[in-house]
Motif scaffolding. Structure first.
Motif, short mmCIF file in Angstrom:
data_model
loop_
_atom_site.label_atom_id
_atom_site.label_comp_id
_atom_site.label_asym_id
_atom_site.label_seq_id
_atom_site.Cartn_x
_atom_site.Cartn_y
_atom_site.Cartn_z
N VAL A 72 -45.31 -10.84 96.45
CA VAL A 72 -44.17 -10.58 97.33
C VAL A 72 -44.26 -11.39 98.62
O VAL A 72 -43.24 -11.75 99.22
CB VAL A 72 -44.07 -9.07 97.63
N GLY A 107 -41.98 -15.52 98.50
CA GLY A 107 -40.96 -15.45 97.47
C GLY A 107 -40.77 -16.74 96.70
O GLY A 107 -40.19 -16.74 95.61
N GLU A 137 -41.36 -5.51 100.14
CA GLU A 137 -42.42 -5.51 101.15
C GLU A 137 -42.56 -4.15 101.81
O GLU A 137 -43.67 -3.66 102.04
CB GLU A 137 -42.13 -6.59 102.19
N HIS A 179 -31.97 -3.02 100.02
CA HIS A 179 -31.34 -4.07 100.81
C HIS A 179 -29.86 -4.16 100.48
O HIS A 179 -29.34 -3.42 99.64
CB HIS A 179 -32.01 -5.42 100.52
N ALA A 185 -35.81 -17.58 96.80
CA ALA A 185 -36.43 -17.23 98.07
C ALA A 185 -35.64 -17.90 99.18
O ALA A 185 -35.21 -19.05 99.06
CB ALA A 185 -37.88 -17.69 98.10
N ARG A 231 -40.58 -16.52 107.02
CA ARG A 231 -40.97 -15.88 105.77
C ARG A 231 -39.99 -16.31 104.67
O ARG A 231 -38.95 -16.89 104.94
CB ARG A 231 -40.97 -14.36 105.92
N TRP A 232 -40.34 -15.95 103.40
CA TRP A 232 -39.51 -16.32 102.26
C TRP A 232 -39.27 -15.08 101.38
O TRP A 232 -39.81 -14.98 100.28
CB TRP A 232 -40.18 -17.42 101.44
N PRO A 233 -38.45 -14.14 101.85
CA PRO A 233 -38.15 -12.98 101.00
C PRO A 233 -37.31 -13.39 99.79
O PRO A 233 -36.60 -14.40 99.82
CB PRO A 233 -37.35 -12.07 101.94
N ARG A 261 -34.36 -12.92 96.92
CA ARG A 261 -32.98 -12.45 96.85
C ARG A 261 -32.44 -12.70 95.45
O ARG A 261 -33.06 -13.39 94.63
CB ARG A 261 -32.10 -13.21 97.86
#
Length: 383
Positions: A22, A25, A270, A311, A338, A344-346, A348
């Motif tokens: 996680v 991403g 996360e 989200h 990502a 950061r690279w969350p 999606r």
């Protein structure tokens, strides 16, 4: 290592590995996250229940029983985590390529495509790939195709799934009729290609027992016999330990929703996994406490784990800087990616509105898509 110690290690390593995936991403491995989270749907309560057994000998016996039951489903991963002690505890299961169902019909497990006999049992020239998916898997990519093809052994259409590692791929989502199988590649449509490793097939056809491939092996497969699978352990936690067990399981069940690629952008991964760090070790330490202090520590865990709000819903587009980790072409085009946010690279997800389809390419460890009108002409040259 004791059985209880191995149980604790499995919990801790599950959480640690999910957190690692996680954290960036761009390397998000959706299937591994879902697989690790799935382990704890049916095993969390027993783990916390085992920790509550005061007698050491009984506690070890209960832990071994739980690990053996888990091993029927997750042995390879458990041995990878705990090494030789786990290997000695868990027998190597028999995994036959063929078996019979309760009606006596021959069925196939996942087969190497070379022994699946697809070219003799299905009209691959008239096959259609209903789903084509390429996604991040470990340090590379993997591919999945769900294919429907006319049967050659009886009337109607059968379905099968092809899976393989992918180092190179190119296909047009509007050109998925016709299939050619090679040792480590699959050609699809007029110019599509998936290549990179051994291809396996899972046959999802209830008439397959009539096929030429089935008839060739049917004399070697014994009659159906009801399996006496080991019953799952029923040791359950009590009091505040039960609340902590429920909250841990609830976190994992929420994380497991990423098995559906459209949920990747919704699950607050996360926020769910970070509080679980060291959950196994912390639970083991709490179980050694007594009375009110024990309950207080377990309740604190329960309060910090569990339900987290989703989200925002899926997007309908990708930002310009997105890094693709999954493309699925089925009834539409779904992607996981990502997105750079504050360093950061969350991860999606998006459902793209591309009525004309897309052109998909995977090369040099990069997955890309483009509009057919712009990129479609490159398919033949890249394959």
């Amino acid at each position: 290592m004791s059985a209880v110690g191995m149980f604790v290690e499995l919990v801790d390593r599950s959480v640690q590995r999910i957190a690692e995936i996680v954290a960036d991403g761009r390397r998000f491995d959706r299937r591994e996250v879902a697989r690790l989270a799935d382990v704890w749907d049916n095993n969390t309560s027993h783990f916390f229940g085992v920790l509550g057994i005061r007698n050491r000998w009984l506690r070890e016996r209960a832990a071994r029983a739980g690990l053996r039951w888990m091993g029927e489903f997750h042995r390879e991963w458990m041995v990878e985590v705990c090494g030789e002690p786990m290997r000695r505890l868990l027998p190597v299961p028999a995994e036959p390529l063929y078996y019979r169902d309760s009606a006596g019909r021959l069925r196939a497990s996942v087969l190497p495509v070379a022994v699946g006999g697809l070219d003799g049992d299905y009209d691959l020239a008239r096959a259609t790939a209903r789903v084509v998916r390429i996604e991040r898997s470990g340090d590379g990519f993997c591919g999945l195709m769900v294919v429907r093809a006319p049967r050659l052994f009886t009337d109607g259409v059968g379905e099968f799934h092809l899976e393989m590692p992918v180092s190179r791929a190119v296909f047009d989502s509007a050109d998925v009729d016709g299939l050619q199988l090679g040792g480590e590649q699959v050609r699809i449509g007029r110019s599509g290609l998936l290549a990179g490793g051994a291809v396996t097939v899972g046959i999802d056809d209830w008439e397959w027992h009539l096929s030429r491939a089935a008839r060739a092996v049917q004399d070697r497969v014994p009659p159906w016999r009801e399996r006496s699978r080991r019953r799952p352990p029923v040791r359950r936690a009590t009091g505040a330990a039960s609340a902590a067990a429920w909250a841990f399981r609830e976190s994992m069940v929420q994380i497991r929703r990423v098995r559906f690629c459209g949920h990747v952008g919704r699950v607050a991964l996360e926020s769910l996994v970070v509080p679980l760090a060291g959950a196994g070790t912390r639970a083991g330490e709490a179980a050694r406490l007594r009375g009110a202090e024990r309950d207080r520590v377990f309740q604190s865990m329960a309060d910090s784990w569990g339900a987290v709000a989703d989200h925002r819903p899926d997007a309908s587009r990708m930002p310009d800087m997105a890094c693709l980790t999954l493309v699925e072409c089925a009834d539409g085009v779904s992607v996981n990616f990502a997105e750079p946010v504050d360093g950061r690279w969350p991860v999606r997800a998006a459902r793209l509105e591309r009525p004309g389809g897309v052109f998909v390419s995977c090369r040099d460890d990069v997955l890309t898509i483009g509009d057919r009108a712009v990129a479609g002409g490159r398919a033949a040259s890249e394959s």
